[in-house]
Design a protein around this motif. Sequence first.
Motif, PDB file in Angstrom:
ATOM      1  N   GLU A 112      -9.880  46.943   9.684  1.00 12.43           N
ATOM      2  CA  GLU A 112      -8.852  47.950   9.974  1.00 12.43           C
ATOM      3  C   GLU A 112      -7.804  47.985   8.867  1.00 12.43           C
ATOM      4  O   GLU A 112      -7.353  49.058   8.452  1.00 12.43           O
ATOM      5  CB  GLU A 112      -8.195  47.650  11.323  1.00 12.43           C
ATOM      6  N   GLN A 113      -7.414  46.792   8.385  1.00 11.55           N
ATOM      7  CA  GLN A 113      -6.455  46.722   7.290  1.00 11.55           C
ATOM      8  C   GLN A 113      -7.043  47.339   6.026  1.00 11.55           C
ATOM      9  O   GLN A 113      -6.347  48.020   5.261  1.00 11.55           O
ATOM     10  CB  GLN A 113      -6.059  45.261   7.045  1.00 11.55           C
ATOM     11  N   GLY A 114      -8.331  47.115   5.831  1.00 12.66           N
ATOM     12  CA  GLY A 114      -8.989  47.704   4.670  1.00 12.66           C
ATOM     13  C   GLY A 114      -9.008  49.218   4.718  1.00 12.66           C
ATOM     14  O   GLY A 114      -8.798  49.894   3.707  1.00 12.66           O
ATOM     15  N   ARG A 115      -9.244  49.756   5.893  1.00 16.19           N
ATOM     16  CA  ARG A 115      -9.254  51.220   6.019  1.00 16.19           C
ATOM     17  C   ARG A 115      -7.850  51.798   5.826  1.00 16.19           C
ATOM     18  O   ARG A 115      -7.694  52.905   5.289  1.00 16.19           O
ATOM     19  CB  ARG A 115      -9.848  51.613   7.367  1.00 16.19           C
ATOM     20  N   ALA A 116      -6.832  51.035   6.241  1.00 12.64           N
ATOM     21  CA  ALA A 116      -5.459  51.478   5.972  1.00 12.64           C
ATOM     22  C   ALA A 116      -5.188  51.481   4.472  1.00 12.64           C
ATOM     23  O   ALA A 116      -4.538  52.401   3.939  1.00 12.64           O
ATOM     24  CB  ALA A 116      -4.475  50.568   6.696  1.00 12.64           C
ATOM     25  N   ALA A 117      -5.693  50.466   3.796  1.00 10.75           N
ATOM     26  CA  ALA A 117      -5.530  50.404   2.346  1.00 10.75           C
ATOM     27  C   ALA A 117      -6.259  51.562   1.663  1.00 10.75           C
ATOM     28  O   ALA A 117      -5.752  52.151   0.705  1.00 10.75           O
ATOM     29  CB  ALA A 117      -6.040  49.063   1.825  1.00 10.75           C
ATOM     30  N   LEU A 118      -7.434  51.894   2.160  1.00  7.92           N
ATOM     31  CA  LEU A 118      -8.175  53.033   1.604  1.00  7.92           C
ATOM     32  C   LEU A 118      -7.399  54.337   1.778  1.00  7.92           C
ATOM     33  O   LEU A 118      -7.359  55.181   0.880  1.00  7.92           O
ATOM     34  CB  LEU A 118      -9.542  53.147   2.275  1.00  7.92           C
ATOM     35  N   ALA A 119      -6.798  54.509   2.947  1.00  9.32           N
ATOM     36  CA  ALA A 119      -6.018  55.731   3.198  1.00  9.32           C
ATOM     37  C   ALA A 119      -4.853  55.834   2.222  1.00  9.32           C
ATOM     38  O   ALA A 119      -4.561  56.915   1.688  1.00  9.32           O
ATOM     39  CB  ALA A 119      -5.523  55.745   4.637  1.00  9.32           C
ATOM     40  N   ALA A 120      -4.187  54.697   1.960  1.00  8.24           N
ATOM     41  CA  ALA A 120      -3.066  54.713   1.021  1.00  8.24           C
ATOM     42  C   ALA A 120      -3.551  54.955  -0.402  1.00  8.24           C
ATOM     43  O   ALA A 120      -2.949  55.738  -1.159  1.00  8.24           O
ATOM     44  CB  ALA A 120      -2.303  53.388   1.111  1.00  8.24           C
ATOM     45  N   ALA A 121      -4.657  54.311  -0.781  1.00  7.78           N
ATOM     46  CA  ALA A 121      -5.180  54.471  -2.140  1.00  7.78           C
ATOM     47  C   ALA A 121      -5.647  55.891  -2.400  1.00  7.78           C
ATOM     48  O   ALA A 121      -5.568  56.389  -3.524  1.00  7.78           O
ATOM     49  CB  ALA A 121      -6.322  53.488  -2.372  1.00  7.78           C
ATOM     50  N   SER A 122      -6.138  56.549  -1.363  1.00 13.32           N
ATOM     51  CA  SER A 122      -6.644  57.918  -1.532  1.00 13.32           C
ATOM     52  C   SER A 122      -5.534  58.909  -1.878  1.00 13.32           C
ATOM     53  O   SER A 122      -5.816  60.019  -2.349  1.00 13.32           O
ATOM     54  CB  SER A 122      -7.374  58.375  -0.271  1.00 13.32           C
ATOM     55  N   LEU A 123      -4.278  58.514  -1.664  1.00 14.79           N
ATOM     56  CA  LEU A 123      -3.148  59.387  -1.996  1.00 14.79           C
ATOM     57  C   LEU A 123      -2.769  59.286  -3.470  1.00 14.79           C
ATOM     58  O   LEU A 123      -1.969  60.093  -3.959  1.00 14.79           O
ATOM     59  CB  LEU A 123      -1.934  59.025  -1.134  1.00 14.79           C
ATOM     60  N   GLU A 124      -3.337  58.315  -4.165  1.00 15.44           N
ATOM     61  CA  GLU A 124      -3.013  58.115  -5.578  1.00 15.44           C
ATOM     62  C   GLU A 124      -3.778  59.107  -6.454  1.00 15.44           C
ATOM     63  O   GLU A 124      -4.992  59.249  -6.325  1.00 15.44           O
ATOM     64  CB  GLU A 124      -3.347  56.683  -6.005  1.00 15.44           C
ATOM     65  N   THR A 125      -3.055  59.758  -7.345  1.00 19.69           N
ATOM     66  CA  THR A 125      -3.692  60.700  -8.266  1.00 19.69           C
ATOM     67  C   THR A 125      -4.586  59.981  -9.264  1.00 19.69           C
ATOM     68  O   THR A 125      -5.691  60.433  -9.580  1.00 19.69           O
ATOM     69  CB  THR A 125      -2.621  61.504  -9.028  1.00 19.69           C
ATOM     70  N   ASP A 126      -4.130  58.835  -9.748  1.00 14.68           N
ATOM     71  CA  ASP A 126      -4.885  58.039 -10.716  1.00 14.68           C
ATOM     72  C   ASP A 126      -5.007  56.616 -10.183  1.00 14.68           C
ATOM     73  O   ASP A 126      -4.163  55.749 -10.485  1.00 14.68           O
ATOM     74  CB  ASP A 126      -4.176  58.047 -12.069  1.00 14.68           C
ATOM     75  N   PRO A 127      -6.035  56.338  -9.380  1.00 12.21           N
ATOM     76  CA  PRO A 127      -6.154  55.005  -8.783  1.00 12.21           C
ATOM     77  C   PRO A 127      -6.386  53.880  -9.792  1.00 12.21           C
ATOM     78  O   PRO A 127      -6.261  52.709  -9.440  1.00 12.21           O
ATOM     79  CB  PRO A 127      -7.356  55.147  -7.835  1.00 12.21           C
ATOM     80  N   PHE A 165      -0.096  45.792   0.402  1.00 11.62           N
ATOM     81  CA  PHE A 165      -1.285  45.009   0.740  1.00 11.62           C
ATOM     82  C   PHE A 165      -1.414  43.822  -0.221  1.00 11.62           C
ATOM     83  O   PHE A 165      -0.752  43.784  -1.263  1.00 11.62           O
ATOM     84  CB  PHE A 165      -2.540  45.886   0.664  1.00 11.62           C
ATOM     85  N   THR A 166      -2.283  42.896   0.129  1.00  7.58           N
ATOM     86  CA  THR A 166      -2.532  41.773  -0.771  1.00  7.58           C
ATOM     87  C   THR A 166      -3.117  42.296  -2.084  1.00  7.58           C
ATOM     88  O   THR A 166      -3.747  43.367  -2.105  1.00  7.58           O
ATOM     89  CB  THR A 166      -3.513  40.776  -0.146  1.00  7.58           C
ATOM     90  N   PRO A 167      -2.939  41.556  -3.175  1.00  5.60           N
ATOM     91  CA  PRO A 167      -3.498  42.021  -4.459  1.00  5.60           C
ATOM     92  C   PRO A 167      -4.999  42.276  -4.385  1.00  5.60           C
ATOM     93  O   PRO A 167      -5.497  43.258  -4.972  1.00  5.60           O
ATOM     94  CB  PRO A 167      -3.162  40.877  -5.421  1.00  5.60           C
ATOM     95  N   GLU A 168      -5.732  41.407  -3.659  1.00  5.09           N
ATOM     96  CA  GLU A 168      -7.182  41.563  -3.562  1.00  5.09           C
ATOM     97  C   GLU A 168      -7.556  42.840  -2.820  1.00  5.09           C
ATOM     98  O   GLU A 168      -8.440  43.600  -3.252  1.00  5.09           O
ATOM     99  CB  GLU A 168      -7.803  40.355  -2.863  1.00  5.09           C
ATOM    100  N   LEU A 169      -6.879  43.090  -1.689  1.00  2.00           N
ATOM    101  CA  LEU A 169      -7.198  44.278  -0.903  1.00  2.00           C
ATOM    102  C   LEU A 169      -6.748  45.544  -1.620  1.00  2.00           C
ATOM    103  O   LEU A 169      -7.439  46.572  -1.577  1.00  2.00           O
ATOM    104  CB  LEU A 169      -6.551  44.187   0.486  1.00  2.00           C
ATOM    105  N   ALA A 170      -5.614  45.493  -2.288  1.00  2.00           N
ATOM    106  CA  ALA A 170      -5.142  46.654  -3.039  1.00  2.00           C
ATOM    107  C   ALA A 170      -6.140  47.024  -4.130  1.00  2.00           C
ATOM    108  O   ALA A 170      -6.488  48.201  -4.312  1.00  2.00           O
ATOM    109  CB  ALA A 170      -3.775  46.355  -3.653  1.00  2.00           C
ATOM    110  N   ALA A 171      -6.621  46.005  -4.855  1.00  2.00           N
ATOM    111  CA  ALA A 171      -7.586  46.268  -5.928  1.00  2.00           C
ATOM    112  C   ALA A 171      -8.889  46.818  -5.370  1.00  2.00           C
ATOM    113  O   ALA A 171      -9.478  47.754  -5.932  1.00  2.00           O
ATOM    114  CB  ALA A 171      -7.838  44.988  -6.716  1.00  2.00           C
TER     115      ALA A 171
END
Length: 382
Positions: free
Chosen positions: A6-21, A34-40
């Motif tokens: 669930e935390q991973g899917r939240a991280a995906l939702a946030a990352a999807s808002l980035e223009t240049d991931p 998020f943790t550095p590992e999950l953010a990456a």
Amino acid sequence: MDILSEQGRAALAAASLETDPGSLGAAGRMRKLFTPELAAAALTQVSLRRRARRKFPRADDMFFTSQGLEQATRGDVAAWRAQQFRAAGVEQVFDLGCGIGADSMAFLEADITVQAVESDPQTAALATANLALLGGAPVHLARAEEVEVPEGAGVFLDPARRTDRGRTWRVEDFSPPWSLVLHHLGRSEFSCVKMGPGLPKELIPERVRATWVSHHGDVVEASLWNGEGPSRAAVVFPRDGGRPIDVFSDVPRELPVRPPGRFIIEPDNAVIRAGLVTDIAPSADLWLLESHTAYLSADEPVITPLADCFEVVEVLDYDVSTLRTYVAQHRIGTLEIKKRALDVDPAALRKQLRPRGPHQATIILARTPQGAKAVVARRLPR
């Protein structure tokens, strides 16, 4: 796997808002949440999903690895393959070495039950999430050679051909092993093995059909099929997105060899690799420019999704100074150079010809009965 939580899917939702991931700014913003590992991991997934959109309509909901995305079958091609199994009456397929599950998803969409098998735990977890999008069963974690396929089930195999030194055609390096490939191709049940488009002809077993597939101009694979049918075939997905076209023959049409006529025809590369260049237009009056080169000629245009057709403007001797003079006199600035069976670097030749001006042309370098020629031509629309 954290990215599937669930935390991973939240991280995906946030990352999807980035223009240049892939940017440092995106990484900094994600690490505040998020943790550095999950953010990456989330930023990597979003980058892979965006790259995958050209292959898969469901890319924004799927999970990928970089290697898995590179090796995955394009969606149109996977759907075509699944329909071949469907047409053969196959109701269940064992996908042995399913990777991220692209082909298994196509089988599910064709209403075929799938048992996907993968030996890598991380890849199997991602494939399970992908198959769940279509109601598929969890991936079975095992090596392909450990799986007993029940009688009546079809088989699909996509052997890995990569070593630490890169891709290989040494069958000893294949995974699953080549012996398993030959075993399933020798079964009476319907089986298909996906290979690279550079498949050496000596690896094609007897009584097996080899099919080269091109998708919108790119030759993407060769596949081996058991069962009835011709020994060589090509499937061409037209560049305009139309239905795939089959070309097959056990006895290719014999054509004479003559000098260039009014048109030059270059068959699709899948057709060339299948050795079926003379069968692209069975009713047309065609001939070859040279017996072992895949350039055809005609006095009437041959307009087909299976080939490019060029109208001949002028035939010149292949000589750099002659060509440079022609390009300059005709003010050719956009210059396409095509060649077969001649030791020529088109990029280096283009620099030598110094194209400049408002006009465009194609120069086709080819062997002919009159020697090496440079055919100045105009490309016709497919």
